[in-house]
Design a protein around this motif. Structure first.
Motif, PDB file in Angstrom:
ATOM      1  N   THR A 442       0.710  -1.326  -0.163  1.00 10.80           N
ATOM      2  CA  THR A 442       0.064   0.058   0.084  1.00 10.80           C
ATOM      3  C   THR A 442       0.670   1.302   0.010  1.00 10.80           C
ATOM      4  OG1 THR A 442      -1.785  -1.240   1.381  1.00 10.80           O
ATOM      5  CG2 THR A 442      -1.848   1.286   1.232  1.00 10.80           C
ATOM      6  N   THR A 443       1.717   1.444   0.870  1.00  9.42           N
ATOM      7  CA  THR A 443       2.820   2.547   1.311  1.00  9.42           C
ATOM      8  C   THR A 443       3.875   2.530   0.143  1.00  9.42           C
ATOM      9  OG1 THR A 443       3.844   1.697   2.875  1.00  9.42           O
ATOM     10  CG2 THR A 443       1.848   2.609   3.600  1.00  9.42           C
ATOM     11  N   ARG A 444       4.219   1.265   0.015  1.00 11.17           N
ATOM     12  CA  ARG A 444       5.488   1.223  -0.892  1.00 11.17           C
ATOM     13  C   ARG A 444       6.488   1.578  -0.232  1.00 11.17           C
ATOM     14  NH1 ARG A 444       3.995  -2.245  -4.225  1.00 11.17           N
ATOM     15  NH2 ARG A 444       5.989  -1.763  -5.293  1.00 11.17           N
ATOM     16  N   LYS A 445       6.510   1.496   0.966  1.00  8.36           N
ATOM     17  CA  LYS A 445       7.696   1.579   2.070  1.00  8.36           C
ATOM     18  C   LYS A 445       8.380   0.133   2.331  1.00  8.36           C
ATOM     19  CE  LYS A 445       6.608   6.127   3.847  1.00  8.36           C
ATOM     20  NZ  LYS A 445       6.202   6.917   4.981  1.00  8.36           N
ATOM     21  N   ILE A 446       9.592   0.351   2.657  1.00 11.67           N
ATOM     22  CA  ILE A 446       9.965  -1.089   3.199  1.00 11.67           C
ATOM     23  C   ILE A 446       9.473  -1.389   4.651  1.00 11.67           C
ATOM     24  CG2 ILE A 446      12.489  -2.157   3.870  1.00 11.67           C
ATOM     25  CD1 ILE A 446      13.795  -0.439   1.913  1.00 11.67           C
ATOM     26  N   THR A 447       9.150  -2.596   4.848  1.00 11.98           N
ATOM     27  CA  THR A 447       8.473  -3.048   5.780  1.00 11.98           C
ATOM     28  C   THR A 447       9.544  -3.231   7.058  1.00 11.98           C
ATOM     29  OG1 THR A 447       8.673  -5.375   5.247  1.00 11.98           O
ATOM     30  CG2 THR A 447       6.634  -4.229   4.760  1.00 11.98           C
ATOM     31  N   PRO A 448       9.362  -3.502   8.262  1.00 11.53           N
ATOM     32  CA  PRO A 448      10.051  -3.731   9.286  1.00 11.53           C
ATOM     33  C   PRO A 448      10.464  -5.042   8.976  1.00 11.53           C
ATOM     34  CG  PRO A 448       8.207  -2.587  10.017  1.00 11.53           C
ATOM     35  CD  PRO A 448       7.915  -2.883   8.666  1.00 11.53           C
ATOM     36  N   ASN A 449      11.726  -5.262   9.875  1.00  6.22           N
ATOM     37  CA  ASN A 449      12.442  -6.599   9.646  1.00  6.22           C
ATOM     38  C   ASN A 449      11.613  -7.565  10.040  1.00  6.22           C
ATOM     39  OD1 ASN A 449      14.160  -8.897   9.728  1.00  6.22           O
ATOM     40  ND2 ASN A 449      16.015  -7.869   9.998  1.00  6.22           N
ATOM     41  N   PRO A 450      11.002  -8.744   9.423  1.00  3.75           N
ATOM     42  CA  PRO A 450      10.293  -9.661  10.059  1.00  3.75           C
ATOM     43  C   PRO A 450      10.775 -10.595  11.329  1.00  3.75           C
ATOM     44  CG  PRO A 450      10.654 -10.301   7.849  1.00  3.75           C
ATOM     45  CD  PRO A 450      11.277  -8.923   7.916  1.00  3.75           C
ATOM     46  N   ILE A 451      12.086 -10.639  11.023  1.00  4.35           N
ATOM     47  CA  ILE A 451      12.832 -11.570  12.084  1.00  4.35           C
ATOM     48  C   ILE A 451      12.823 -10.902  13.377  1.00  4.35           C
ATOM     49  CG2 ILE A 451      14.836 -12.701  12.667  1.00  4.35           C
ATOM     50  CD1 ILE A 451      13.437 -13.887  10.279  1.00  4.35           C
ATOM     51  N   GLU A 452      13.083  -9.518  13.318  1.00  3.76           N
ATOM     52  CA  GLU A 452      13.082  -8.721  14.578  1.00  3.76           C
ATOM     53  C   GLU A 452      11.659  -8.733  15.129  1.00  3.76           C
ATOM     54  OE1 GLU A 452      14.641  -5.078  13.619  1.00  3.76           O
ATOM     55  OE2 GLU A 452      16.614  -5.517  13.406  1.00  3.76           O
ATOM     56  N   MET A 453      10.291  -8.664  14.153  1.00  8.66           N
ATOM     57  CA  MET A 453       9.259  -8.333  14.689  1.00  8.66           C
ATOM     58  C   MET A 453       8.735  -9.718  15.550  1.00  8.66           C
ATOM     59  SD  MET A 453       7.501  -6.357  11.729  1.00  8.66           S
ATOM     60  CE  MET A 453       5.858  -6.546  12.396  1.00  8.66           C
ATOM     61  N   VAL A 454       9.223 -10.845  14.830  1.00  2.32           N
ATOM     62  CA  VAL A 454       8.812 -12.396  15.523  1.00  2.32           C
ATOM     63  C   VAL A 454       9.602 -12.504  16.958  1.00  2.32           C
ATOM     64  CG1 VAL A 454       9.257 -14.686  15.330  1.00  2.32           C
ATOM     65  CG2 VAL A 454       8.399 -13.560  13.407  1.00  2.32           C
ATOM     66  N   LEU A 455      10.717 -12.083  17.093  1.00  2.39           N
ATOM     67  CA  LEU A 455      11.818 -12.190  18.317  1.00  2.39           C
ATOM     68  C   LEU A 455      11.103 -11.572  19.543  1.00  2.39           C
ATOM     69  CD1 LEU A 455      15.214 -12.654  16.733  1.00  2.39           C
ATOM     70  CD2 LEU A 455      13.740 -14.266  17.767  1.00  2.39           C
ATOM     71  N   ARG A 456      10.908 -10.039  18.948  1.00  2.00           N
ATOM     72  CA  ARG A 456      10.376  -9.164  19.857  1.00  2.00           C
ATOM     73  C   ARG A 456       8.814  -9.502  20.380  1.00  2.00           C
ATOM     74  NH1 ARG A 456      10.758  -5.052  16.843  1.00  2.00           N
ATOM     75  NH2 ARG A 456       8.661  -4.848  16.219  1.00  2.00           N
ATOM     76  N   GLU A 457       7.988 -10.041  19.235  1.00  2.00           N
ATOM     77  CA  GLU A 457       6.430 -10.102  19.818  1.00  2.00           C
ATOM     78  C   GLU A 457       6.202 -11.609  19.983  1.00  2.00           C
ATOM     79  OE1 GLU A 457       3.691  -8.539  17.002  1.00  2.00           O
ATOM     80  OE2 GLU A 457       5.063  -6.615  16.541  1.00  2.00           O
ATOM     81  N   GLU A 458       7.394 -12.619  19.715  1.00  2.00           N
ATOM     82  CA  GLU A 458       7.025 -13.887  20.182  1.00  2.00           C
ATOM     83  C   GLU A 458       5.814 -14.604  19.537  1.00  2.00           C
ATOM     84  OE1 GLU A 458       7.790 -14.429  24.130  1.00  2.00           O
ATOM     85  OE2 GLU A 458       9.916 -13.972  24.119  1.00  2.00           O
ATOM     86  N   ARG A 459       5.270 -14.215  18.224  1.00  2.00           N
ATOM     87  CA  ARG A 459       4.444 -14.774  17.664  1.00  2.00           C
ATOM     88  C   ARG A 459       4.497 -14.734  16.128  1.00  2.00           C
ATOM     89  NH1 ARG A 459       0.935 -10.922  15.243  1.00  2.00           N
ATOM     90  NH2 ARG A 459       1.564  -8.816  15.935  1.00  2.00           N
ATOM     91  N   THR A 460       3.595 -15.369  15.638  1.00  2.00           N
ATOM     92  CA  THR A 460       3.688 -15.630  14.083  1.00  2.00           C
ATOM     93  C   THR A 460       3.362 -14.256  13.278  1.00  2.00           C
ATOM     94  OG1 THR A 460       3.112 -17.906  14.024  1.00  2.00           O
ATOM     95  CG2 THR A 460       3.004 -16.756  11.927  1.00  2.00           C
ATOM     96  N   ILE A 461       4.128 -13.685  12.575  1.00  2.00           N
ATOM     97  CA  ILE A 461       4.046 -12.490  11.753  1.00  2.00           C
ATOM     98  C   ILE A 461       3.453 -12.717  10.373  1.00  2.00           C
ATOM     99  CG2 ILE A 461       4.823 -10.183  11.463  1.00  2.00           C
ATOM    100  CD1 ILE A 461       4.395 -10.579  14.137  1.00  2.00           C
ATOM    101  N   GLU A 462       2.349 -11.922  10.101  1.00  2.00           N
ATOM    102  CA  GLU A 462       2.124 -12.066   8.415  1.00  2.00           C
ATOM    103  C   GLU A 462       2.275 -10.563   7.976  1.00  2.00           C
ATOM    104  OE1 GLU A 462      -1.956 -13.329   7.966  1.00  2.00           O
ATOM    105  OE2 GLU A 462      -1.482 -15.332   8.928  1.00  2.00           O
ATOM    106  N   VAL A 463       3.025 -10.352   6.995  1.00  2.00           N
ATOM    107  CA  VAL A 463       3.349  -9.223   6.263  1.00  2.00           C
ATOM    108  C   VAL A 463       2.952  -9.275   4.757  1.00  2.00           C
ATOM    109  CG1 VAL A 463       5.126  -7.393   5.733  1.00  2.00           C
ATOM    110  CG2 VAL A 463       5.359  -8.989   7.862  1.00  2.00           C
ATOM    111  N   SER A 464       2.059  -8.145   4.451  1.00  2.00           N
ATOM    112  CA  SER A 464       1.585  -8.235   3.170  1.00  2.00           C
ATOM    113  C   SER A 464       2.753  -6.976   2.375  1.00  2.00           C
ATOM    114  CB  SER A 464       0.053  -7.397   2.862  1.00  2.00           C
ATOM    115  OG  SER A 464      -0.519  -8.284   3.773  1.00  2.00           O
ATOM    116  N   ALA A 465       3.432  -7.864   1.455  1.00  2.00           N
ATOM    117  CA  ALA A 465       4.576  -7.094   0.831  1.00  2.00           C
ATOM    118  C   ALA A 465       5.020  -7.785  -0.361  1.00  2.00           C
ATOM    119  CB  ALA A 465       5.908  -6.809   1.673  1.00  2.00           C
TER     120      ALA A 465
END
Length: 466
Positions: A442-465
């Motif tokens: 949507t925004t055409r911006k680079i998304t946050p690092n999914p690995i860092e998000m998983v380790l930080r939130e300790e759950r499965t992350i879905e990214v539309s990119a």
């Protein structure tokens, strides 16, 4: 664990001390008294040597007096008989005090000629075994008052003997010339008798002075023995007391160390072993035997108890590791299979270190044994599971990238390799951002690092990119 040193067994010294239990500890306690006894024996021996020398002087004085009396007797006879046989007997008798005089004069010198001293005492008919003591007593105690008095009387007696020999020479010359009348010989006889009158109290005084010197010597030696014994015995008691105290402190420290060791052994999951290379005896801790399924008494404490349970295929590697450590100092760190009481073989990790003499010879070796069977099984299962996962990932139609918790790439399946243009070999060890960036649709911006998000939130992350 079997080497040539084990087969040779104990050396003769070790075999000897087998019959002296606790000998090392006993020696540490009694050595001061052994030194004291040795010193007292040396002092007693020296005392006996000095007293023996004093006795030799008494015997020498007796020989001197007898020689002087016999010389005067035969000289008086010679003045009456004019017989050369009597004069020869005089010369034979007078040689005794003259020989002693020769020894005394030589010993008075700063650097005596000891062969000449020896010869003089031999001519004085002293026993050869007594001569070393005669020399020692004269040279060592010459300046002491009681010994100096004896030697001064000896010198005075020698001066009288010199006067006697002068009279004898004159008398012998008078008779040899043919002048043998009574009026010609009588003055010599009177001089001999006068000299005998002067010598008799001198010899008596010499004997009494020598006796007094001997008694003083014995008394002084007794005092010296008592003083040294009285000094050394308290010193020995004090040293023994200190040694006993140090021994007790060492025993307390050893007991504390053993208690700590036993606690460590009890709380450890490892089995400990301690191999005496010289005797072949081996200590196996209770945990060591327990890991093999045995109780304390069911397994012997020797090398054979170990070798008989080692897997045949692991024996060459074990021997190589042992020899490498004992002979070349390499590390002893090896995994081997051991047969348990139940008959199964389990994997164990062995580590050990040798204790060496100053010459570098290994005399003991100790270490630990850890059961690694479960770890090996777990590792094998994880490897198989990983293989299965990689087969699955390689067969699905989605791109899959796996990383570690640090975010470094570990694996790309074939689809991911096609999508990113990276192979697993070239991407492994790189950060995820280094091979792929995701952009928000949507925004055409680079998304946050999914690995860092998983380790930080300790759950499965879905990214539309994209």
């Amino acid at each position: 664990m079997e080497t040539d040193g084990t087969r040779r067994g104990r050396n003769p010294l070790q075999r000897m001390f087998v019959f002296l239990p606790g000998s090392g500890r006993l020696l540490q306690i009694i050595w001061p008294f052994l030194v004291i006894v040795l010193l007292l024996l040396l002092l007693a021996n020296e005392s006996m040597h000095i007293l023996s020398a004093a006795r030799a002087y008494s015997e020498g004085e007796s020989l001197w007096s007898k020689g002087q009396k016999r010389a005067m007797f035969h000289l008086v006879r010679y003045s009456e008989t004019h017989s050369e046989d009597d004069y020869r007997k005089y010369l034979e008798a007078i040689s005794v005090p003259l020989g002693d005089e020769k020894a005394r004069v030589e010993m008075e010198k700063p650097d005596p000629n000891y062969p000449a001293v020896w010869q003089g005492f031999v001519e004085g008919r002293n026993h050869p075994d007594d001569i070393p003591g005669l020399i020692m007593l004269f040279r060592r105690f010459r300046r002491l008052d009681f010994m100096a008095a004896v030697i001064d009387l000896w010198a005075e007696g020698d001066r009288h003997i010199a006067e006697l020999t002068q009279i004898a020479d004159q008398l012998h010359a008078r008779i040899a010339s043919g002048r043998t009348s009574t009026d010609s010989v009588l003055p010599f006889r009177d001089r001999i008798l006068d000299l005998d009158t002067r010598l008799t109290p001198l010899t008596d005084k010499f004997s009494s002075t020598l006796g007094e010197a001997t008694r003083k010597t014995g008394f002084l030696l007794l005092l010296a023995n008592l003083a040294i014994a009285g000094t050394l015995v308290p010193v020995g008691i004090y040293l023994s007391y200190r040694l006993v105290r140090r021994r007790e402190e060492a025993e307390r420290a050893l007991k504390l160390s053993e208690e700590r060791f036993n606690l460590a052994v009890t709380g450890s999951n490892d089995g400990l072993w301690d191999w005496n290379i010289d005797t072949g005896e081996v200590y196996y801790s209770p945990r060591f035997k327990e890991l093999l399924g045995y109780t304390e008494r069911e397994m012997g404490d020797n090398v054979e108890a170990f070798n008989s349970r080692l897997h045949p295929e692991d024996k060459p590697a074990h021997e190589q590791a042992i020899d490498g450590h004992l002979q070349r100092g390499g590390p002893f760190d090896i995994e081997m299979r051991m047969q348990t009481k139940a008959g199964e073989y389990r994997w164990f990790h062995f580590r050990g270190q040798a204790l060496r003499t100053a010459a570098g010879r290994a005399m003991r070796m100790a270490g630990a044994m850890t059961d690694t069977t479960d770890r090996r099984l777990t590792a094998a299962e994880l490897f198989a599971e990983k293989e299965r996962a990689q087969v699955t990932l390689a067969s699905i139609a989605d791109g899959v990238i796996t990383t570690g918790t640090d975010g470094w790439v570990e694996y790309l399946n074939p689809v991911a390799e096609a999508l990113t243009g990276w192979t697993t070999a070239s991407a492994r060890g790189l950060p995820l951002r280094g091979i792929v960036n995701t952009v928000d649709e949507t925004t055409r911006k680079i998304t946050p690092n999914p690995i860092e998000m998983v380790l930080r939130e300790e759950r499965t992350i879905e990214v539309s990119a994209t």
